[in-house]
Write a protein that holds these residues in place. Structure first.
Motif, PDB file in Angstrom:
ATOM      1  N   ASP A 202     -62.874  42.334  40.593  1.00  0.00           N
ATOM      2  CA  ASP A 202     -61.455  42.222  40.273  1.00  0.00           C
ATOM      3  C   ASP A 202     -61.002  40.773  40.076  1.00  0.00           C
ATOM      4  OD1 ASP A 202     -61.018  44.924  40.254  1.00  0.00           O
ATOM      5  OD2 ASP A 202     -60.389  45.033  42.350  1.00  0.00           O
ATOM      6  N   GLU A 203     -61.512  39.866  40.897  1.00  0.00           N
ATOM      7  CA  GLU A 203     -61.078  38.473  40.803  1.00  0.00           C
ATOM      8  C   GLU A 203     -61.556  37.831  39.510  1.00  0.00           C
ATOM      9  OE1 GLU A 203     -59.163  34.972  41.580  1.00  0.00           O
ATOM     10  OE2 GLU A 203     -58.910  36.978  42.446  1.00  0.00           O
ATOM     11  N   ASP A 204     -62.807  38.065  39.135  1.00  0.00           N
ATOM     12  CA  ASP A 204     -63.327  37.491  37.884  1.00  0.00           C
ATOM     13  C   ASP A 204     -62.595  38.073  36.685  1.00  0.00           C
ATOM     14  OD1 ASP A 204     -65.115  35.922  39.243  1.00  0.00           O
ATOM     15  OD2 ASP A 204     -66.833  37.256  38.929  1.00  0.00           O
ATOM     16  N   ALA A 205     -62.331  39.375  36.721  1.00  0.00           N
ATOM     17  CA  ALA A 205     -61.607  39.998  35.615  1.00  0.00           C
ATOM     18  C   ALA A 205     -60.191  39.440  35.517  1.00  0.00           C
ATOM     19  CB  ALA A 205     -61.566  41.516  35.799  1.00  0.00           C
ATOM     20  N   ARG A 206     -59.531  39.234  36.661  1.00  0.00           N
ATOM     21  CA  ARG A 206     -58.177  38.678  36.658  1.00  0.00           C
ATOM     22  C   ARG A 206     -58.151  37.294  36.045  1.00  0.00           C
ATOM     23  NH1 ARG A 206     -55.341  35.232  39.493  1.00  0.00           N
ATOM     24  NH2 ARG A 206     -57.076  34.896  40.943  1.00  0.00           N
ATOM     25  N   ARG A 207     -59.143  36.458  36.365  1.00  0.00           N
ATOM     26  CA  ARG A 207     -59.186  35.099  35.805  1.00  0.00           C
ATOM     27  C   ARG A 207     -59.370  35.134  34.288  1.00  0.00           C
ATOM     28  NH1 ARG A 207     -62.092  33.468  40.683  1.00  0.00           N
ATOM     29  NH2 ARG A 207     -64.062  33.960  39.638  1.00  0.00           N
ATOM     30  N   ILE A 208     -60.227  36.038  33.803  1.00  0.00           N
ATOM     31  CA  ILE A 208     -60.440  36.143  32.364  1.00  0.00           C
ATOM     32  C   ILE A 208     -59.152  36.597  31.672  1.00  0.00           C
ATOM     33  CG2 ILE A 208     -61.626  37.462  30.570  1.00  0.00           C
ATOM     34  CD1 ILE A 208     -63.409  35.377  31.720  1.00  0.00           C
ATOM     35  N   VAL A 209     -58.489  37.594  32.245  1.00  0.00           N
ATOM     36  CA  VAL A 209     -57.245  38.099  31.657  1.00  0.00           C
ATOM     37  C   VAL A 209     -56.183  37.008  31.633  1.00  0.00           C
ATOM     38  CG1 VAL A 209     -55.371  39.760  31.917  1.00  0.00           C
ATOM     39  CG2 VAL A 209     -57.742  40.490  32.264  1.00  0.00           C
ATOM     40  N   GLN A 210     -56.043  36.263  32.722  1.00  0.00           N
ATOM     41  CA  GLN A 210     -55.058  35.178  32.765  1.00  0.00           C
ATOM     42  C   GLN A 210     -55.363  34.113  31.720  1.00  0.00           C
ATOM     43  OE1 GLN A 210     -55.311  34.043  36.930  1.00  0.00           O
ATOM     44  NE2 GLN A 210     -53.409  35.123  37.402  1.00  0.00           N
ATOM     45  N   ARG A 211     -56.632  33.804  31.531  1.00  0.00           N
ATOM     46  CA  ARG A 211     -57.007  32.806  30.529  1.00  0.00           C
ATOM     47  C   ARG A 211     -56.679  33.287  29.118  1.00  0.00           C
ATOM     48  NH1 ARG A 211     -63.150  30.594  29.365  1.00  0.00           N
ATOM     49  NH2 ARG A 211     -62.609  29.288  27.571  1.00  0.00           N
ATOM     50  N   GLU A 216     -55.076  32.414  24.430  1.00  0.00           N
ATOM     51  CA  GLU A 216     -55.393  33.107  23.188  1.00  0.00           C
ATOM     52  C   GLU A 216     -54.301  34.061  22.701  1.00  0.00           C
ATOM     53  OE1 GLU A 216     -58.119  32.421  21.534  1.00  0.00           O
ATOM     54  OE2 GLU A 216     -58.988  31.106  23.063  1.00  0.00           O
ATOM     55  N   ALA A 217     -53.591  34.689  23.614  1.00  0.00           N
ATOM     56  CA  ALA A 217     -52.639  35.723  23.202  1.00  0.00           C
ATOM     57  C   ALA A 217     -51.357  35.686  24.022  1.00  0.00           C
ATOM     58  CB  ALA A 217     -53.297  37.097  23.322  1.00  0.00           C
ATOM     59  N   PRO A 218     -50.686  34.522  24.080  1.00  0.00           N
ATOM     60  CA  PRO A 218     -49.471  34.468  24.893  1.00  0.00           C
ATOM     61  C   PRO A 218     -48.375  35.421  24.439  1.00  0.00           C
ATOM     62  CG  PRO A 218     -49.707  32.503  23.514  1.00  0.00           C
ATOM     63  CD  PRO A 218     -50.996  33.238  23.441  1.00  0.00           C
ATOM     64  N   SER A 219     -48.309  35.718  23.137  1.00  0.00           N
ATOM     65  CA  SER A 219     -47.276  36.627  22.633  1.00  0.00           C
ATOM     66  C   SER A 219     -47.647  38.090  22.834  1.00  0.00           C
ATOM     67  CB  SER A 219     -47.021  36.366  21.145  1.00  0.00           C
ATOM     68  OG  SER A 219     -48.182  36.633  20.387  1.00  0.00           O
ATOM     69  N   SER A 220     -48.911  38.349  23.197  1.00  0.00           N
ATOM     70  CA  SER A 220     -49.371  39.727  23.425  1.00  0.00           C
ATOM     71  C   SER A 220     -50.026  39.842  24.800  1.00  0.00           C
ATOM     72  CB  SER A 220     -50.369  40.140  22.338  1.00  0.00           C
ATOM     73  OG  SER A 220     -49.806  40.040  21.060  1.00  0.00           O
ATOM     74  N   ALA A 221     -49.446  39.139  25.752  1.00  0.00           N
ATOM     75  CA  ALA A 221     -50.034  39.092  27.093  1.00  0.00           C
ATOM     76  C   ALA A 221     -50.111  40.479  27.718  1.00  0.00           C
ATOM     77  CB  ALA A 221     -49.217  38.163  27.987  1.00  0.00           C
ATOM     78  N   VAL A 222     -51.196  40.699  28.454  1.00  0.00           N
ATOM     79  CA  VAL A 222     -51.421  41.960  29.149  1.00  0.00           C
ATOM     80  C   VAL A 222     -51.022  41.787  30.608  1.00  0.00           C
ATOM     81  CG1 VAL A 222     -53.168  43.623  29.873  1.00  0.00           C
ATOM     82  CG2 VAL A 222     -53.285  42.606  27.590  1.00  0.00           C
ATOM     83  N   ARG A 223     -50.266  42.734  31.160  1.00  0.00           N
ATOM     84  CA  ARG A 223     -49.871  42.659  32.561  1.00  0.00           C
ATOM     85  C   ARG A 223     -51.086  42.915  33.446  1.00  0.00           C
ATOM     86  NH1 ARG A 223     -47.057  46.302  34.542  1.00  0.00           N
ATOM     87  NH2 ARG A 223     -45.950  45.082  36.109  1.00  0.00           N
ATOM     88  N   ILE A 224     -51.259  42.063  34.447  1.00  0.00           N
ATOM     89  CA  ILE A 224     -52.411  42.176  35.345  1.00  0.00           C
ATOM     90  C   ILE A 224     -52.473  43.549  36.017  1.00  0.00           C
ATOM     91  CG2 ILE A 224     -53.538  41.249  37.400  1.00  0.00           C
ATOM     92  CD1 ILE A 224     -53.813  39.420  35.022  1.00  0.00           C
ATOM     93  N   PRO A 225     -51.376  44.090  36.576  1.00  0.00           N
ATOM     94  CA  PRO A 225     -51.465  45.417  37.209  1.00  0.00           C
ATOM     95  C   PRO A 225     -51.897  46.500  36.219  1.00  0.00           C
ATOM     96  CG  PRO A 225     -49.454  44.295  37.885  1.00  0.00           C
ATOM     97  CD  PRO A 225     -50.033  43.485  36.769  1.00  0.00           C
ATOM     98  N   ASP A 226     -51.433  46.406  34.975  1.00  0.00           N
ATOM     99  CA  ASP A 226     -51.801  47.419  33.974  1.00  0.00           C
ATOM    100  C   ASP A 226     -53.292  47.370  33.680  1.00  0.00           C
ATOM    101  OD1 ASP A 226     -49.163  48.170  33.827  1.00  0.00           O
ATOM    102  OD2 ASP A 226     -48.739  47.037  31.992  1.00  0.00           O
ATOM    103  N   ILE A 227     -53.826  46.179  33.487  1.00  0.00           N
ATOM    104  CA  ILE A 227     -55.247  46.072  33.148  1.00  0.00           C
ATOM    105  C   ILE A 227     -56.105  46.447  34.354  1.00  0.00           C
ATOM    106  CG2 ILE A 227     -55.559  43.623  33.724  1.00  0.00           C
ATOM    107  CD1 ILE A 227     -57.022  45.291  30.629  1.00  0.00           C
ATOM    108  N   GLN A 228     -55.645  46.110  35.563  1.00  0.00           N
ATOM    109  CA  GLN A 228     -56.412  46.476  36.751  1.00  0.00           C
ATOM    110  C   GLN A 228     -56.481  47.992  36.910  1.00  0.00           C
ATOM    111  OE1 GLN A 228     -54.331  44.183  39.766  1.00  0.00           O
ATOM    112  NE2 GLN A 228     -55.926  42.599  39.768  1.00  0.00           N
ATOM    113  N   HIS A 229     -55.384  48.671  36.610  1.00  0.00           N
ATOM    114  CA  HIS A 229     -55.377  50.143  36.670  1.00  0.00           C
ATOM    115  C   HIS A 229     -56.336  50.715  35.629  1.00  0.00           C
ATOM    116  CE1 HIS A 229     -53.858  54.211  37.234  1.00  0.00           C
ATOM    117  NE2 HIS A 229     -53.705  54.303  35.915  1.00  0.00           N
ATOM    118  N   ALA A 230     -56.323  50.154  34.420  1.00  0.00           N
ATOM    119  CA  ALA A 230     -57.221  50.630  33.369  1.00  0.00           C
ATOM    120  C   ALA A 230     -58.680  50.401  33.749  1.00  0.00           C
ATOM    121  CB  ALA A 230     -56.900  49.917  32.049  1.00  0.00           C
TER     122      ALA A 230
END
Length: 312
Positions: A202-211, A216-230
């Motif tokens: 979870d921690e490594d995935a969170r860091r990649i998503v935040q990066r 790369e995609a500030p206008s299409s940012a993914v919410r951390i809770p949403d991606i963690q649930h997926a």
């Protein structure tokens, strides 16, 4: 020459679309089929024939794209076709092809004025195929899934923050989606990309998503809770299932293909019209699991195969 495109000038969006449309038409087995180019509805995609990163040596990029083009069309091609479809200057394309003939990577049919890769190209990665996929080949697995589903079928590798389509067999359904071999899409906005993220803690995935969100995609940012649930759902059911991700009307199912303990992971994916994928989802997932289990026994979690797939 006046009006000629310079080597450094990237093709316009309209020009690139024309080139891809020509490639689609050249491979179309059914003139009545509707072909939709996937991944052109947002800015989260990087075309294989787009402008490479400034750190990439142009000539190296072009040589490899030539080989990828042959892998896509699976037939001989003339210099003029290669230059036009890849949007390369004819002069430099001719020089590259002649060099590859001299080095033994291509054979030139003077009468047909066409080129074709030699067995030397096939042997370059033979040792990797044996190491990654013992008892089977990447091509055989992809083709078997493609024949069973008739959907666009592709194998994906992770390339830094992107999923990259390394082997693509285009769909043969009446409505089909064209996917460009070699192209890339951000992990967070890609069905196979979410499988790659699910293989991390979870921690490594969170860091990649935040990066990705920040760089790369500030206008299409993914919410951390949403991606963690997926990602939790993908780990539990053993596959990712998405609708309309990047392309309206397109659904995709992605599943890990190789054991990450031995080699960098690969993911196999099918994509096609949502109506077809939804209706046949259980059969598609069953076939994918059969192929993965044959290749890597015990790799996937045990699931109720009759349970409806959960979107991720």
């Amino acid at each position: 020459m006046k009006g000629a495109r310079s080597d450094t000038q990237p093709p316009s969006r309209r020009g690139r679309r024309r080139i891809v449309a020509e490639r689609v038409r050249a491979q179309l087995d059914d003139p009545a089929a509707t072909v939709i180019e996937a991944n052109r509805h947002d800015e989260l995609f990087r075309a294989a024939d787009g402008s490479p990163d400034p750190s990439v040596v142009k000539s190296a990029h072009r040589v490899l794209r030539i080989f990828e083009y042959f892998a896509e069309i699976e037939r001989p091609a003339a210099m003029t076709e290669i230059a036009r479809r890849l949007n390369y200057p004819p002069s430099s394309t001719s020089a590259l092809l002649k060099s590859l003939v001299e080095l033994g990577y291509l054979v030139h049919d003077r009468q047909a004025r066409s080129y074709l890769p030699t067995v030397r190209v096939a042997l370059l990665g033979g040792w990797l195929t044996s190491e990654r996929l013992p008892g089977a080949t990447l091509d055989a697995i992809t083709r078997e899934l493609h024949e069973a589903t008739r959907l666009t079928t592709f194998v994906v590798a992770r390339n830094q923050l992107y999923s990259q389509y390394i082997r693509v067999l285009q769909g043969t359904t009446p409505v089909r989606y064209y996917l460009e071999p070699g192209a890339r899409r951000l992990l967070t906005h890609s069905t196979p990309g979410r499988v790659f993220l699910s293989l991390m803690n979870d921690e490594d995935a969170r860091r990649i998503v935040q990066r990705i969100n920040a760089e790369e995609a500030p206008s299409s940012a993914v919410r951390i809770p949403d991606i963690q649930h997926a990602l939790a759902t993908i780990r539990r059911q053993g596959f990712a299932y998405t609708r309309d991700m990047g392309t309206p009307g397109l659904s995709a199912i992605a599943m890990r293909l190789t054991d990450t303990d031995r080699t960098p992971p690969l993911v196999i994916t099918v994509a096609g019209p949502s109506a077809i994928v939804s209706a046949d989802a259980r059969a598609i997932i069953g076939k994918m699991r059969e192929l993965v289990e044959r290749q890597s026994p015990g790799l996937l979690p045990q699931i109720d195969i009759d349970a409806p797939p959960i979107e991720t």
